[in-house]
Design an enzyme around this catalytic site. Structure first.
Site, PDB file in Angstrom:
ATOM      1  N   LYS A  71      30.851   5.028  35.419  1.00  0.00           N
ATOM      2  CA  LYS A  71      30.221   5.691  36.544  1.00  0.00           C
ATOM      3  C   LYS A  71      30.943   5.942  37.128  1.00  0.00           C
ATOM      4  O   LYS A  71      32.159   5.223  37.186  1.00  0.00           O
ATOM      5  CB  LYS A  71      29.567   4.119  36.284  1.00  0.00           C
ATOM      6  CG  LYS A  71      28.473   4.491  38.693  1.00  0.00           C
ATOM      7  CD  LYS A  71      28.283   3.602  38.534  1.00  0.00           C
ATOM      8  CE  LYS A  71      27.347   3.427  40.423  1.00  0.00           C
ATOM      9  NZ  LYS A  71      26.662   2.355  41.232  1.00  0.00           N
ATOM     10  N   SER A  89      21.993   3.673  42.270  1.00  0.00           N
ATOM     11  CA  SER A  89      22.904   4.339  42.259  1.00  0.00           C
ATOM     12  C   SER A  89      23.539   4.928  40.957  1.00  0.00           C
ATOM     13  O   SER A  89      23.706   6.170  40.422  1.00  0.00           O
ATOM     14  CB  SER A  89      24.114   4.579  43.596  1.00  0.00           C
ATOM     15  OG  SER A  89      24.940   2.813  42.401  1.00  0.00           O
ATOM     16  N   SER A 148      21.244  -1.478  41.851  1.00  0.00           N
ATOM     17  CA  SER A 148      22.220   0.014  41.347  1.00  0.00           C
ATOM     18  C   SER A 148      21.798  -0.243  39.302  1.00  0.00           C
ATOM     19  O   SER A 148      22.884   1.010  38.774  1.00  0.00           O
ATOM     20  CB  SER A 148      23.118   0.609  41.680  1.00  0.00           C
ATOM     21  OG  SER A 148      22.377   0.950  42.925  1.00  0.00           O
TER      22      SER A 148
HETATM   23  N1  GLN Z   1      19.884   1.101  46.214  1.00  0.00           N
HETATM   24  C1  GLN Z   1      20.230   0.062  47.249  1.00  0.00           C
HETATM   25  C2  GLN Z   1      21.371   0.685  48.082  1.00  0.00           C
HETATM   26  O1  GLN Z   1      20.591   1.929  48.615  1.00  0.00           O
HETATM   27  C3  GLN Z   1      21.678  -0.809  46.044  1.00  0.00           C
HETATM   28  C4  GLN Z   1      22.773   0.122  45.735  1.00  0.00           C
HETATM   29  C5  GLN Z   1      23.074  -0.397  44.824  1.00  0.00           C
HETATM   30  O2  GLN Z   1      23.438  -1.401  44.122  1.00  0.00           O
HETATM   31  N2  GLN Z   1      24.453   0.168  44.702  1.00  0.00           N
HETATM   32  O3  GLN Z   1      21.914   0.113  48.167  1.00  0.00           O
END
Ligand code: GLN
Length: 494
Positions: A78, A158, A182
């Site tokens: 990532k 994400s 995410s």
């Molecule tokens: N969807 C969540 C957010 O927008 C989690 C994102 C994440 O885990 N990095 O914060």
């Protein structure tokens, strides 16, 4: 060559060990697959030369007797992990031109275990999102998008690029990070396995920070066993991260083979979210029935503060983000847009460098931390966070693991929910509680929606008990026998 990209990581290890395939052959097969799948936009940076050089060195090491846990295994990273000498973007314009002079601890450990770096995967900008649509490098397309649909489905976020790359057989595994879901939610949307370890299990050193009290790195792969192997290489104490846990790393690959007979599995009644689609509820019940059939005992439990988890998360995470992202000011690295004076330079750089969602979070975060609102929002959120953690502590007096759906829906279309941040935040309803409590949680593919899209189930465990989480995940994996592959990959399974 297709056959090589359809191996599991564990199978590839066996073939490499037996000398039936070389790291170079395995890497070349994946590099070709990546080239053919550019339409998915899963990668921000491909690193084919580095991959081949690493594969050649791996083959050499193997000839000299090396037994690295991931010796010769091509993986994707990532693009939130700093990689020495390879551009690292966090999918943001503000890091324009940033080439880290150091390596994150997790990636360093992966390379030391012998893994081969195929490239850096796309993500939501600074890991803020649930659909991989906030990336400055454009959205990722979910390889499961039904071929007759004109608009692609999102891969979740994400870690959407990592999830899409694993699902589309572009790598044998990938790293993700999970702040509020995410790793797990994109794993669910892409029909793969994703594990968020206990907070502190993997070092955060060298991972671009979003919300430091929540961020955790974890593996994404096509089987529970593959995740266990990757996690083993990624985890461990790191003096460079003050929140890293000084605990031994168990033999997950071996332990996860154990049985679930006699384990007590909790089903939290508060997770029956209003308006949850029937197919999600049915899958959840099916998951409980599978575990019962494998000899586990299913118990209803209560996590009474669940409904406060999302609002709590969306105060704590932006608060920490606003502080972490203060460092991007155009002075030391990344983008700089010259203004008329210093303040103007800061403002232009940050105004143009950050995308909408990131700016929204910085605004929310600075607001809830500001004098006058700190007690009402931030401090209150910290207290509720404690209550959420206590709910889990109490539940784990009676159960060994908790079973829930991973996400309230299957993958939606690119463009949906994009003008409604709250609708987007609702994606995280089932994943955020375990994040706030710092608990290990895994998503495992369990079935398909009526539209033929993957759906995952989530297993949450006690702190540092990834072993039980993996074991339960494996039992679900076996019962679900999920063999579906994304559209377009179907005929190439051989
Ligand atoms: N969807 C969540 C957010 O927008 C989690 C994102 C994440 O885990 N990095 O914060």
């Amino acid at each position: 060559m297709n056959a090589l990209t359809h191996l599991t990581l564990a199978q590839a290890r066996r073939l490499l060990a037996a000398g039936e395939v070389s790291a170079v052959e395995l890497t070349e097969a994946h590099l070709r697959a990546i080239e053919r799948a550019r339409h998915l936009n899963a990668f921000i940076t491909e690193t084919p030369e580095r991959a081949l050089a690493m594969a050649r060195r791996s083959d050499q090491r193997r000839r000299q007797g090396s037994q690295g846990l991931l010796e010769g295994i091509p993986i994707a990273i990532k693009d939130l992990f700093c990689t020495e000498g390879i551009r690292t973007t966090a999918a943001s314009r503000i890091l324009d031109g940033f080439i880290p002079p150091y390596e994150s601890t997790v990636t360093r450990k992966l390379w030391e275990a012998g893994a081969v770096c195929l490239g850096k995967t796309n993500l939501d900008e600074f890991a803020m999102g649930s659909a991989n649509v906030t990336s400055a490098f454009g959205p990722v397309r979910n390889p499961w998008t039904p071929p007759e649909e004109p608009v692609a489905r999102v891969p979740g976020g994400s870690s959407g690029g990592s999830a899409a790359a694993v699902a589309a057989r572009l790598c044998l595994g990938a790293t993700g990070t999970d702040t509020g879901g995410s790793i797990r939610q994109p794993a669910s949307f892409c029909g793969i396995v994703g594990l968020k370890p206990t907070y502190g299990r993997c070092s955060r050193f060298g991972i671009v920070a979003f919300a430091s009290s929540l961020d955790q790195a974890g593996p994404m792969a096509r089987t529970v066993e593959d995740c266990a192997i990757m996690l083993q290489a990624m985890a461990g104490f790191d003096p460079l991260d003050s929140t890293s846990a000084d605990l031994p790393v168990p033999d997950w690959a071996g332990d996860a083979r154990g049985e679930v007979r006699g384990l007590r599995i909790g089903v939290p009644k508060e997770y029956r979210a209003d308006g949850m689609p029937d197919e999600i509820d049915r899958l959840w019940q099916q998951g409980a029935a599978w575990l019962a059939a494998a000899g586990a005992e299913i118990r209803e439990i209560s996590l009474p503060h669940t409904r406060y988890a999302l609002p709590t998360y969306y105060i704590v995470a932006p608060a920490e983000a606003s502080s972490n992202l203060a460092r991007y000011d155009g002075m030391r690295f990344g983008l700089r847009i010259e203004g008329e004076n210093l303040v103007d330079t800061y403002e232009r750089t940050r105004g143009e460098g950050f995308g909408r969602e990131v700016r929204r979070r910085i605004l929310i975060g600075t607001y809830v931390l500001s004098a006058g609102y700190y007690d009402a929002y931030y401090l209150k959120a910290l207290k509720v966070r404690r209550k959420i953690r206590e709910d889990f502590d109490r539940a784990f007096e009676h159960v060994d693991a908790i079973l829930t759906p991973t996400a309230p829906s299957a993958a939606f279309r690119i463009g949906e929910k994009m003008d409604d941040p709250v609708a987007m935040y609702l994606n995280d309803v089932f994943t955020v509680p375990a994040s706030l409590a710092g608990l290990p949680a895994l998503s495992v593919p369990a079935g398909l929606s009526a539209e033929g899209l993957p759906l995952g189930l989530q297993v949450i465990g006690r702190p540092f008990d990834e072993t039980t989480v993996l074991r339960v995940g494996r039992a679900i994996e076996e019962a679900a026998d999920f063999r579906h592959v994304p559209h377009g990959l179907a005929g190439s399974e051989a």
